[in-house]
Scaffold this active site. Structure first.
Site, mmCIF file in Angstrom:
data_model
loop_
_atom_site.group_PDB
_atom_site.id
_atom_site.type_symbol
_atom_site.label_atom_id
_atom_site.label_comp_id
_atom_site.label_asym_id
_atom_site.label_seq_id
_atom_site.Cartn_x
_atom_site.Cartn_y
_atom_site.Cartn_z
ATOM 1 N N THR A 59 -3.870 1.372 10.607
ATOM 2 C CA THR A 59 -3.951 1.863 9.234
ATOM 3 C C THR A 59 -4.913 3.044 9.166
ATOM 4 O O THR A 59 -5.232 3.645 10.195
ATOM 5 C CB THR A 59 -4.356 0.699 8.284
ATOM 6 O OG1 THR A 59 -4.219 1.129 6.932
ATOM 7 C CG2 THR A 59 -5.789 0.249 8.503
ATOM 8 N N ASN A 60 -5.372 3.417 7.996
ATOM 9 C CA ASN A 60 -6.330 4.523 7.847
ATOM 10 C C ASN A 60 -7.305 4.181 6.714
ATOM 11 O O ASN A 60 -7.201 3.125 6.094
ATOM 12 C CB ASN A 60 -5.596 5.847 7.601
ATOM 13 C CG ASN A 60 -4.743 5.785 6.364
ATOM 14 O OD1 ASN A 60 -5.244 5.664 5.249
ATOM 15 N ND2 ASN A 60 -3.420 5.846 6.545
#
Ligand code: CTP
Length: 212
Positions: A24-25
């Site tokens: 993810t980020n």
């Protein structure tokens, strides 16, 4: 904005590696949620396609929760035909694991590499498949060459506007409640000062309305 239909995307996506892990980020969704909230206050009919975030759903907004880039693609492209404006503030993963294990990957003594494949570019798809008069606004987060890279994205994705921010500027980017953005169109560049994300959202909507 009464009578206008707006679709906003927000937050990160999650790309599964196995039943335990994902890629993810750092996106928190705050900018996109602020845009959805301000648009709803102004009377728009707002749909918010949201990746996994820790925020309260804005009132009077139709929230569509998604996890992966593929789910976001489906949620957005199945609704885009009805929309007058689309604002893509989500931080969509550009790559996902090529295969997703059905069992947990067990460690071994050596290193591990994960093969990644490209996800679909949702904004790119919207730029190719837009209906007449539909306004497309993308976001561009950069750590260098902000204007040049954002202009290139505007053209490549066939968008009307890019909202660009430099992740390295104090007060801009993820997590915080403020942002410093530059609004870029085919023939204009407008630098906004440090503002709350809510104020920034209002300015972005004003800029879109001025061009509709
Ligand atoms: N975007 C999208 N679908 C993707 C990746 C990005 O719709 N699979 C959208 C984002 O929501 C944002 C815009 O494209 O509005 C810019 O995304 P960004 O990842 O910064 O641009 P890229 O063109 O992917 O460039 P790079 O990652 O090389 O900086």
């Amino acid at each position: 904005l009464a009578g206008r239909r707006i679709l906003v995307t927000a937050g990160p996506t999650r790309e599964s590696i196995d039943p335990v892990r994902y890629i993810t980020n750092h996106s928190t969704g705050k900018m996109g949620y602020a845009i959805a909230r301000v648009a709803a206050y102004r009377g728009a009919d707002v749909t918010l396609v949201s990746g996994p975030v820790d925020l309260k759903p804005p009132m009077f907004v139709d929230v569509v929760p998604v996890e992966s880039a593929r789910e976001m693609f489906e949620a957005v492209t199945s609704r885009s035909g009805e929309m007058d404006m689309i604002v893509k503030s989500a931080a969509v993963a550009d790559y996902r694991p090529s295969t997703v294990g059905t069992e947990k990957i067990k460690k071994s003594d050596g290193d591990l590499s994960i093969a990644l494949e490209r996800t679909d570019d949702i904004l790119g798809w919207l730029g190719q498949n837009r209906r007449d008069g539909q306004f497309l606004c993308g976001f561009s987060m950069e750590t260098e060459n902000l204007l040049e890279n954002s202009r290139a994205k505007l053209a490549k994705k066939n968008a009307d506007m890019m909202v660009a921010n430099n992740l390295k500027e104090q007060g801009a980017g993820f997590a915080g409640d403020t942002n410093i953005v530059t609004i870029i169109t085919g023939d204009s560049v407008k630098e906004l000062p440090l503002m709350t994300k809510e104020e920034t959202a209002g300015q972005i909507i004003d800029e879109i309305l001025a061009r509709l």
